[in-house]
Design an enzyme around this catalytic site. Sequence first.
Site, PDB file in Angstrom:
ATOM      1  N   THR A 137       0.847  -1.195   0.000  1.00 16.06           N
ATOM      2  CA  THR A 137       0.000   0.000   0.000  1.00 16.06           C
ATOM      3  C   THR A 137       0.881   1.242   0.000  1.00 16.06           C
ATOM      4  OG1 THR A 137      -0.106   0.033   2.423  1.00 16.06           O
ATOM      5  CG2 THR A 137      -1.893  -1.101   1.248  1.00 16.06           C
TER       6      THR A 137
ATOM      7  N   ASN B   5       1.502   4.815   0.845  1.00 17.45           N
ATOM      8  CA  ASN B   5       0.916   5.721   1.832  1.00 17.45           C
ATOM      9  C   ASN B   5       1.052   7.166   1.367  1.00 17.45           C
ATOM     10  OD1 ASN B   5       1.643   3.148   3.203  1.00 17.45           O
ATOM     11  ND2 ASN B   5       0.678   4.190   4.936  1.00 17.45           N
TER      12      ASN B   5
ATOM     13  N   GLU C  71      -3.963   4.902   2.557  1.00 14.92           N
ATOM     14  CA  GLU C  71      -3.025   4.020   1.860  1.00 14.92           C
ATOM     15  C   GLU C  71      -3.707   3.345   0.686  1.00 14.92           C
ATOM     16  OE1 GLU C  71      -1.488   0.773   4.378  1.00 14.92           O
ATOM     17  OE2 GLU C  71      -2.240   1.887   6.100  1.00 14.92           O
TER      18      GLU C  71
HETATM   19  P1  ADP Z   1       5.112   0.915   3.523  1.00 17.14           P
HETATM   20  O1  ADP Z   1       4.839   0.468   4.923  1.00 17.14           O
HETATM   21  O2  ADP Z   1       6.362   1.734   3.380  1.00 17.14           O
HETATM   22  O3  ADP Z   1       3.927   1.606   2.918  1.00 17.14           O
HETATM   23  P2  ADP Z   1       4.378  -1.422   1.934  1.00 17.14           P
HETATM   24  O4  ADP Z   1       4.770  -2.832   2.272  1.00 17.14           O
HETATM   25  O5  ADP Z   1       2.944  -1.031   2.172  1.00 17.14           O
HETATM   26  O6  ADP Z   1       5.382  -0.441   2.697  1.00 17.14           O
HETATM   27  O7  ADP Z   1       4.772  -1.177   0.408  1.00 17.14           O
HETATM   28  C1  ADP Z   1       4.401   0.051  -0.187  1.00 17.14           C
HETATM   29  C2  ADP Z   1       5.318   0.473  -1.303  1.00 17.14           C
HETATM   30  O8  ADP Z   1       5.402  -0.562  -2.294  1.00 17.14           O
HETATM   31  C3  ADP Z   1       4.773   1.689  -2.021  1.00 17.14           C
HETATM   32  O9  ADP Z   1       5.183   2.898  -1.409  1.00 17.14           O
HETATM   33  C4  ADP Z   1       5.336   1.535  -3.427  1.00 17.14           C
HETATM   34  O10 ADP Z   1       6.601   2.183  -3.528  1.00 17.14           O
HETATM   35  C5  ADP Z   1       5.541   0.021  -3.573  1.00 17.14           C
HETATM   36  N1  ADP Z   1       4.543  -0.650  -4.437  1.00 17.14           N
HETATM   37  C6  ADP Z   1       4.869  -1.574  -5.392  1.00 17.14           C
HETATM   38  N2  ADP Z   1       3.768  -2.033  -6.010  1.00 17.14           N
HETATM   39  C7  ADP Z   1       2.713  -1.381  -5.447  1.00 17.14           C
HETATM   40  C8  ADP Z   1       1.302  -1.430  -5.702  1.00 17.14           C
HETATM   41  N3  ADP Z   1       0.766  -2.240  -6.637  1.00 17.14           N
HETATM   42  N4  ADP Z   1       0.492  -0.628  -4.957  1.00 17.14           N
HETATM   43  C9  ADP Z   1       1.022   0.184  -4.010  1.00 17.14           C
HETATM   44  N5  ADP Z   1       2.342   0.265  -3.728  1.00 17.14           N
HETATM   45  C10 ADP Z   1       3.202  -0.501  -4.448  1.00 17.14           C
HETATM   46 MG    MG Z   2       1.970   0.865   2.983  1.00 16.35          MG
END
Ligand code: ADP
Ligand code: MG
Length: 226
Positions: free
Chosen positions: A44, A46, A147
């Site tokens: 997600t 954010n 998110e």
């Molecule tokens: P965080 O806790 O930093 O938000 P996540 O595990 O939720 O980490 O991963 C989010 C990040 O993954 C996003 O900021 C983006 O850079 C990357 N990402 C890759 N593919 C997607 C997708 N389909 N949707 C949203 N984010 C994605």
């Molecule tokens: Mg996230």
Amino acid sequence: MAAEAERPRILYGDAGPEPPYPLRMEGTVISGFGRGSKELGIPTANLPVDEAAAPWIATAKSGVYFGYASLALPDTHPDHAQHHRRHRGNPRAPASAPPAPLPPSSNDTAAESPSSEPEPPSRWQIYPMVMSIGYNPFYKNSVRSAEVHVLHKFAADFYDAPMRLLILGFVREERDYPSLDALVVDINVDCEVARQSLARPAWTPRQGVVDGPGGEFDGSWLVREE
Ligand code: ADP
Ligand code: MG
């Protein structure tokens, strides 16, 4: 809430989004709460919540919403449109990136010809999305959080990318899950609901959608250059 199998996959009427939608918000993708969404297969992106820029969010019901996200990816990102065009041999691509040789083909269609695309491509690319609006645990649940799970398989992360959201409808309220698996099942249904609901012509933007053809919906704000 109905069991997953019973939840309808298409929400709202075929005529298109209804008031108070579409709702807009925009910002730069930031690091989230490190809750491991990526490990669940549901990363997600954010966004910081700016209640001054998106006043509707202060009173928005917490839960899952659907709509479109547009991203201005850096042109070094593997999912950037120019990147693809370069590799498909677009003559308008920068001279520093020579077009890859294309195999001779007798079924080249007009749709693939550069002359059928008179407009320079926008740096914004549109994807369907599902998102959750909730409360940020970091601020003791007093500040809203947003998110977004983008319905596209990206070849690389896009932290710091500018993102715009056009929220077109509400999917469901938040709920408690007996297990992580139950949560993932529900989120996968949310994704399917978004895909099917947004695939209708009056719900599909005219231009800028990455996967699939354009529709009748005015999503021009998503691809507007400042
Ligand atoms: P965080 O806790 O930093 O938000 P996540 O595990 O939720 O980490 O991963 C989010 C990040 O993954 C996003 O900021 C983006 O850079 C990357 N990402 C890759 N593919 C997607 C997708 N389909 N949707 C949203 N984010 C994605
Ligand atoms: Mg996230």
